[in-house]
Design a protein around this motif. Structure first.
Motif, PDB file in Angstrom:
ATOM      1  N   GLU A 154       0.836  -1.197   0.000  1.00 49.40           N
ATOM      2  CA  GLU A 154       0.000   0.000   0.000  1.00 49.40           C
ATOM      3  C   GLU A 154       0.873   1.250   0.000  1.00 49.40           C
ATOM      4  O   GLU A 154       1.398   1.657   1.022  1.00 49.40           O
ATOM      5  N   HIS A 155       1.012   1.832  -1.180  1.00 47.13           N
ATOM      6  CA  HIS A 155       1.843   3.034  -1.280  1.00 47.13           C
ATOM      7  C   HIS A 155       1.324   3.909  -2.422  1.00 47.13           C
ATOM      8  O   HIS A 155       0.536   3.467  -3.257  1.00 47.13           O
ATOM      9  N   ILE A 156       1.733   5.136  -2.393  1.00 47.70           N
ATOM     10  CA  ILE A 156       1.431   6.063  -3.480  1.00 47.70           C
ATOM     11  C   ILE A 156       2.733   6.755  -3.884  1.00 47.70           C
ATOM     12  O   ILE A 156       3.722   6.736  -3.139  1.00 47.70           O
ATOM     13  N   PHE A 157       2.733   7.350  -5.067  1.00 52.33           N
ATOM     14  CA  PHE A 157       3.869   8.160  -5.499  1.00 52.33           C
ATOM     15  C   PHE A 157       3.451   9.621  -5.490  1.00 52.33           C
ATOM     16  O   PHE A 157       2.369   9.969  -5.981  1.00 52.33           O
ATOM     17  N   ILE A 158       4.282  10.452  -4.912  1.00 51.86           N
ATOM     18  CA  ILE A 158       4.011  11.889  -4.907  1.00 51.86           C
ATOM     19  C   ILE A 158       5.176  12.620  -5.566  1.00 51.86           C
ATOM     20  O   ILE A 158       6.318  12.135  -5.539  1.00 51.86           O
ATOM     21  N   LYS A 159       4.881  13.756  -6.178  1.00 51.23           N
ATOM     22  CA  LYS A 159       5.921  14.554  -6.831  1.00 51.23           C
ATOM     23  C   LYS A 159       6.191  15.782  -5.985  1.00 51.23           C
ATOM     24  O   LYS A 159       5.309  16.614  -5.766  1.00 51.23           O
ATOM     25  N   VAL A 176       2.165  14.773   5.602  1.00 53.17           N
ATOM     26  CA  VAL A 176       2.954  14.585   6.823  1.00 53.17           C
ATOM     27  C   VAL A 176       3.010  13.090   7.144  1.00 53.17           C
ATOM     28  O   VAL A 176       1.969  12.452   7.332  1.00 53.17           O
ATOM     29  N   THR A 177       4.221  12.549   7.195  1.00 53.72           N
ATOM     30  CA  THR A 177       4.392  11.127   7.496  1.00 53.72           C
ATOM     31  C   THR A 177       5.148  10.969   8.818  1.00 53.72           C
ATOM     32  O   THR A 177       5.537  11.958   9.454  1.00 53.72           O
ATOM     33  N   GLU A 178       5.386   9.733   9.196  1.00 53.44           N
ATOM     34  CA  GLU A 178       6.164   9.462  10.408  1.00 53.44           C
ATOM     35  C   GLU A 178       7.607   9.933  10.262  1.00 53.44           C
ATOM     36  O   GLU A 178       8.283  10.189  11.259  1.00 53.44           O
ATOM     37  N   ASP A 179       8.072  10.062   9.020  1.00 54.20           N
ATOM     38  CA  ASP A 179       9.483  10.387   8.791  1.00 54.20           C
ATOM     39  C   ASP A 179       9.732  11.848   8.425  1.00 54.20           C
ATOM     40  O   ASP A 179      10.740  12.430   8.819  1.00 54.20           O
ATOM     41  N   ASP A 180       8.804  12.450   7.647  1.00 56.14           N
ATOM     42  CA  ASP A 180       9.043  13.818   7.171  1.00 56.14           C
ATOM     43  C   ASP A 180       7.730  14.402   6.658  1.00 56.14           C
ATOM     44  O   ASP A 180       6.661  13.837   6.864  1.00 56.14           O
ATOM     45  N   SER A 181       7.825  15.542   5.975  1.00 56.05           N
ATOM     46  CA  SER A 181       6.654  16.119   5.310  1.00 56.05           C
ATOM     47  C   SER A 181       7.093  16.673   3.962  1.00 56.05           C
ATOM     48  O   SER A 181       8.245  17.116   3.798  1.00 56.05           O
ATOM     49  N   ASN A 182       6.168  16.629   2.997  1.00 51.75           N
ATOM     50  CA  ASN A 182       6.482  17.097   1.650  1.00 51.75           C
ATOM     51  C   ASN A 182       5.311  17.890   1.082  1.00 51.75           C
ATOM     52  O   ASN A 182       4.142  17.540   1.314  1.00 51.75           O
ATOM     53  N   LEU A 183       5.628  18.943   0.333  1.00 51.56           N
ATOM     54  CA  LEU A 183       4.606  19.725  -0.360  1.00 51.56           C
ATOM     55  C   LEU A 183       4.389  19.147  -1.752  1.00 51.56           C
ATOM     56  O   LEU A 183       5.350  18.871  -2.478  1.00 51.56           O
ATOM     57  N   VAL A 184       3.114  18.966  -2.102  1.00 56.80           N
ATOM     58  CA  VAL A 184       2.758  18.383  -3.390  1.00 56.80           C
ATOM     59  C   VAL A 184       1.756  19.306  -4.074  1.00 56.80           C
ATOM     60  O   VAL A 184       0.784  19.751  -3.450  1.00 56.80           O
ATOM     61  N   LEU A 185       1.995  19.595  -5.341  1.00 53.08           N
ATOM     62  CA  LEU A 185       1.064  20.425  -6.097  1.00 53.08           C
ATOM     63  C   LEU A 185      -0.174  19.585  -6.421  1.00 53.08           C
ATOM     64  O   LEU A 185      -0.148  18.728  -7.295  1.00 53.08           O
ATOM     65  N   SER A 186      -1.246  19.818  -5.673  1.00 53.43           N
ATOM     66  CA  SER A 186      -2.452  19.011  -5.825  1.00 53.43           C
ATOM     67  C   SER A 186      -3.589  19.669  -5.067  1.00 53.43           C
ATOM     68  O   SER A 186      -3.367  20.496  -4.178  1.00 53.43           O
ATOM     69  N   THR A 187      -4.817  19.283  -5.424  1.00 55.04           N
ATOM     70  CA  THR A 187      -5.974  19.697  -4.628  1.00 55.04           C
ATOM     71  C   THR A 187      -6.244  18.631  -3.574  1.00 55.04           C
ATOM     72  O   THR A 187      -5.846  17.464  -3.721  1.00 55.04           O
ATOM     73  N   MET A 188      -6.941  18.991  -2.514  1.00 55.11           N
ATOM     74  CA  MET A 188      -7.296  18.028  -1.485  1.00 55.11           C
ATOM     75  C   MET A 188      -8.193  16.928  -2.070  1.00 55.11           C
ATOM     76  O   MET A 188      -8.047  15.748  -1.747  1.00 55.11           O
ATOM     77  N   LYS A 189      -9.115  17.328  -2.943  1.00 55.93           N
ATOM     78  CA  LYS A 189     -10.046  16.368  -3.529  1.00 55.93           C
ATOM     79  C   LYS A 189      -9.308  15.321  -4.348  1.00 55.93           C
ATOM     80  O   LYS A 189      -9.570  14.116  -4.241  1.00 55.93           O
ATOM     81  N   SER A 190      -8.364  15.791  -5.152  1.00 48.57           N
ATOM     82  CA  SER A 190      -7.592  14.869  -5.985  1.00 48.57           C
ATOM     83  C   SER A 190      -6.778  13.917  -5.132  1.00 48.57           C
ATOM     84  O   SER A 190      -6.712  12.714  -5.405  1.00 48.57           O
TER      85      SER A 190
END
Length: 231
Positions: free
Chosen positions: A130-135, A161-175
């Motif tokens: 169970e994983h996703i890819f984020i840019k 926000v994960t257990e290890d870090d956080s990343n900004l992703v260009l996306s809408t919440m709905k998407s």
């Protein structure tokens, strides 16, 4: 949950004893019992087998030779009257080693060990799968969904926000919400999606994940309560 089992022993009396123990155990399902490794291997080419109760000293093909010929090895519980094979048995990564005659409590302890190993192995597989890819920052990152704590709206971006870090992703919440399991992730506010497995406590206004208080919309609290009760 039941483990599919086969019994391989050249002694008809021992096969009958082990088969009866298997049939009486709530976590085991007997696929078949066989007097030799050739018959057992033929069965295993058709059926999925999770656990083998295996004698060692058998004519033509020994228990060890049988295992050497398997490409995919299920869990093994050796059943033998000889103690001297114990060390070699664990070279084959045996789940357990039972000596005949088999005591019921010792048999049940072996099955508990097999069930625990099965659950541990399959839980880890599920988590890995169970994983996703984020840019983020022009890089594609693989994120295990089990490690995500929450997703937060951040202007034109979302912050993951994960257990290890956080990343900004260009996306809408709905998407982003559409990419996540509806069983594990709940939109609790226009600006927050949370992993229900990470919620430690909540009240009418907040869900707490660690030291962070995630605001709950009034009309979303019921969704969280339902998700937590089913989760």
């Amino acid at each position: 949950m039941k483990l599919n089992c086969v019994v391989v022993d050249d002694s008809s009396i021992q096969r009958m004893i082990i088969a009866k123990l298997v049939n009486n155990h709530p976590n085991l399902h007997l696929i078949g019992d066989f007097s030799n490794a050739i018959e057992a291997k033929s069965c295993m080419s058709i059926h999925t087998v999770d656990l083998i109760f295996l004698d060692i000293e058998m004519p033509v093909i020994s228990g060890f030779d049988f295992l050497d010929g398997l490409k995919v090895k299920p869990q093994i519980i050796f059943v033998t009257s000889k103690a001297e094979y114990a060390l070699k048995a664990f070279d084959y990564d045996a789940t357990d080693y039972l000596q005949k005659p088999i005591a019921l409590d010792r048999f049940n302890a072996s099955v508990r060990r097999a069930v625990d190993q099965y659950l541990y192995k399959n839980d880890n597989r599920e988590e890995e799968g169970e994983h996703i890819f984020i840019k983020s920052n022009l890089k594609k990152l693989k994120v295990f969904t089990s490690k995500i704590k929450w997703i937060e709206a951040f202007g034109d971006y979302v912050r993951v926000v994960t257990e290890d870090d956080s990343n900004l992703v260009l996306s809408t919440m709905k998407s982003f919400e559409n990419d996540l399991s509806k069983k594990k992730f709940v939109r609790v506010h226009k600006s927050y999606i949370i992993n229900i497995d990470k919620v430690e406590r909540f009240n009418s206004k907040f869900a707490e994940i660690g030291i962070t208080k995630i605001p709950l919309s009034r009309n979303k609290k019921e969704d969280l309560v339902k998700a937590l009760s089913y989760g």
